[in-house]
Design a protein around this motif. Structure first.
Motif, PDB file in Angstrom:
ATOM      1  N   PRO A   1      -0.932  15.265  -8.224  1.00 19.35           N
ATOM      2  CA  PRO A   1      -1.053  14.200  -9.228  1.00 19.35           C
ATOM      3  C   PRO A   1      -2.410  14.229  -9.912  1.00 19.35           C
ATOM      4  O   PRO A   1      -3.414  14.592  -9.278  1.00 19.35           O
TER       5      PRO A   1
ATOM      6  N   ALA B   1       0.831  -1.220   0.000  1.00 20.83           N
ATOM      7  CA  ALA B   1       0.000   0.000   0.000  1.00 20.83           C
ATOM      8  C   ALA B   1       0.860   1.264   0.000  1.00 20.83           C
ATOM      9  O   ALA B   1       0.315   2.383  -0.011  1.00 20.83           O
ATOM     10  N   GLY B   2       2.182   1.086   0.011  1.00 19.11           N
ATOM     11  CA  GLY B   2       3.103   2.226   0.050  1.00 19.11           C
ATOM     12  C   GLY B   2       2.827   3.329  -0.960  1.00 19.11           C
ATOM     13  O   GLY B   2       2.875   4.511  -0.615  1.00 19.11           O
ATOM     14  N   PRO B   3       2.511   2.978  -2.238  1.00 24.69           N
ATOM     15  CA  PRO B   3       2.281   4.030  -3.235  1.00 24.69           C
ATOM     16  C   PRO B   3       1.209   5.037  -2.832  1.00 24.69           C
ATOM     17  O   PRO B   3       1.332   6.233  -3.130  1.00 24.69           O
TER      18      PRO B   3
ATOM     19  N   ALA C   1      -2.452   4.163  -9.370  1.00 27.52           N
ATOM     20  CA  ALA C   1      -1.843   3.753  -8.096  1.00 27.52           C
ATOM     21  C   ALA C   1      -2.768   2.793  -7.349  1.00 27.52           C
ATOM     22  O   ALA C   1      -2.315   1.786  -6.796  1.00 27.52           O
TER      23      ALA C   1
ATOM     24  N   LEU D   1       1.944  11.762   0.949  1.00 25.06           N
ATOM     25  CA  LEU D   1       3.081  12.552   1.453  1.00 25.06           C
ATOM     26  C   LEU D   1       3.531  13.576   0.411  1.00 25.06           C
ATOM     27  O   LEU D   1       3.894  14.706   0.763  1.00 25.06           O
ATOM     28  N   ALA D   2       3.524  13.161  -0.868  1.00 24.95           N
ATOM     29  CA  ALA D   2       3.950  14.080  -1.933  1.00 24.95           C
ATOM     30  C   ALA D   2       3.011  15.285  -2.023  1.00 24.95           C
ATOM     31  O   ALA D   2       3.443  16.413  -2.267  1.00 24.95           O
TER      32      ALA D   2
ATOM     33  N   GLU E   1       2.874  18.463  -4.509  1.00 24.03           N
ATOM     34  CA  GLU E   1       2.567  17.898  -5.826  1.00 24.03           C
ATOM     35  C   GLU E   1       1.051  17.736  -5.983  1.00 24.03           C
ATOM     36  O   GLU E   1       0.328  17.563  -5.010  1.00 24.03           O
TER      37      GLU E   1
ATOM     38  N   PHE F   1       0.386   5.977   0.215  1.00 20.21           N
ATOM     39  CA  PHE F   1       0.971   6.866   1.229  1.00 20.21           C
ATOM     40  C   PHE F   1       2.009   7.790   0.588  1.00 20.21           C
ATOM     41  O   PHE F   1       2.156   8.935   0.994  1.00 20.21           O
ATOM     42  N   ALA F   2       2.724   7.268  -0.415  1.00 18.88           N
ATOM     43  CA  ALA F   2       3.708   8.101  -1.116  1.00 18.88           C
ATOM     44  C   ALA F   2       3.007   9.285  -1.778  1.00 18.88           C
ATOM     45  O   ALA F   2       3.488  10.425  -1.706  1.00 18.88           O
ATOM     46  N   ILE F   3       1.867   9.018  -2.407  1.00 22.41           N
ATOM     47  CA  ILE F   3       1.108  10.101  -3.054  1.00 22.41           C
ATOM     48  C   ILE F   3       0.629  11.095  -1.989  1.00 22.41           C
ATOM     49  O   ILE F   3       0.737  12.316  -2.173  1.00 22.41           O
TER      50      ILE F   3
ATOM     51  N   PHE G   1       3.602  17.299   1.640  1.00 22.75           N
ATOM     52  CA  PHE G   1       4.908  17.904   1.944  1.00 22.75           C
ATOM     53  C   PHE G   1       5.659  18.444   0.726  1.00 22.75           C
ATOM     54  O   PHE G   1       6.538  19.289   0.872  1.00 22.75           O
ATOM     55  N   ALA G   2       5.367  17.920  -0.471  1.00 22.52           N
ATOM     56  CA  ALA G   2       6.091  18.412  -1.650  1.00 22.52           C
ATOM     57  C   ALA G   2       5.213  19.290  -2.534  1.00 22.52           C
ATOM     58  O   ALA G   2       5.674  19.790  -3.557  1.00 22.52           O
TER      59      ALA G   2
END
Lengths: 151, 147
Positions: free
Chosen positions: B120, B103-105, B128, B111-112, B118, B107-109, B115-116
């Motif tokens: 998407p 399920a990491g992707p 995803a 966080l992006a 982004e 959470f990556a989205i 914090f970044a």
């Protein structure tokens, strides 16, 4: 009583798995921050591995001293794995310099599928192809394909 | 297909194959030694590639903030990431622990975005979800494991 102990053990395991996942994801986000700032992706990957080596040595040195000695038959596999992980990290961090993290990260979500395919090829007799696996793989490929096409 | 997408796919295949090589090495070598040998090899290979392509100057001009961030990354990826996952898998079993990592992707989205900054597009988020659900379907299939 035993059921309660089992529930606790599994809960702790799930919490640790969540923390591991968050560790990997946060590491990627930090890498994205550095390469977006102009740092060389390969240099970022190199220093990350160098610190990783220092930390794992510091934590596991005692266990290694008292543990069994190196078995020669595993050396080739470890060295090959190191080369592949270097290729993976270098490629992913270079990709992050060209893509948003929110685009690159979902693609690497397909790593378990890639592992499964290599297990089928290299470790015959450990896993088999089932209709459910084919369906899951089709979903993963479609997801990666969609991300690739729209970006 | 863009070079960035291609590189991300190369990374995925290399991580996937690397995981299998690690699993094969652990047939005969203790897990602690495998992790140390692999991370050491990664540093050596990347070091050689950097010296060959960018020269020794690439290692210079490093700021303290950079060192701090890569140190945290080294701890996150190679220590808490691998160590916690190993212990989590031992306690909860691979069929429960592995889909969590899958399920990491998502959470990556998240966080992006947080914090970044982004943003998407919808198709990327749908893609995803398809990846995460597909990995979940594969990893929870007990019939695929023969031994």
């Amino acid at each position: 009583m035993a059921g309660s102990a089992d529930t606790r053990r599994i809960t702790i395991g799930l919490v640790l798995a969540v923390l591991a996942m968050l560790s990997f994801v946060t590491g990627g986000l930090l890498a994205n921050h550095l390469v977006d700032g102009g740092a060389s992706p390969r240099v970022v990957a190199f220093y990350e591995a160098l610190f990783g080596l220092a930390f794992t040595l510091a934590i596991r040195l005692r266990a290694l001293r008292s543990g069994p000695s190196l078995v020669a038959s595993g050396v080739g596999w470890m060295l090959a794995a190191g080369v592949l992980f270097a290729l993976a990290t270098g490629s992913f961090y270079t990709a992050l310099a060209r893509l948003d993290y929110s685009v690159a990260a979902p693609i690497t979500g397909a790593v378990p599928l890639a592992s499964y395919l290599f297990v089928l090829i290299m470790l015959r007799g450990y896993e088999r192809l089932t209709p459910r696996v084919v369906f899951g793989a089709a979903l993963v490929v479609a997801g990666v394909g969609l991300i690739g096409v729209v970006n | 297909m863009g070079l960035g997408i291609l590189l991300a796919i190369v990374a995925t295949l290399a991580w996937g194959a690397g995981d299998v090589f690690v699993r094969r090495a652990m047939f005969t070598v203790p897990a602690e030694l495998v992790v140390i040998a692999v991370v050491g090899m990664v540093a050596v290979v990347l070091g050689v590639v950097i010296v060959s392509t960018e020269g020794l100057a690439a290692f210079g001009g490093i700021e303290l903030a950079f060192v701090g961030i890569v140190a945290v990354m080294g701890a996150l990826v190679w220590v808490t990431g691998n160590l916690f996952y190993f212990h989590g898998m031992r306690r909860a079993g691979v069929t429960l622990a592995a889909p969590i990592l899958g399920a990491g992707p998502l959470f990556a989205i998240a966080l992006a975005v947080l914090f970044a900054g982004e943003r998407p597009n919808v198709a990327t988020v749908i893609g995803a979800f398809a990846v995460v659900i597909g990995i979940g379907v594969i990893l929870t299939d007990r019939n695929r494991v023969l031994r």
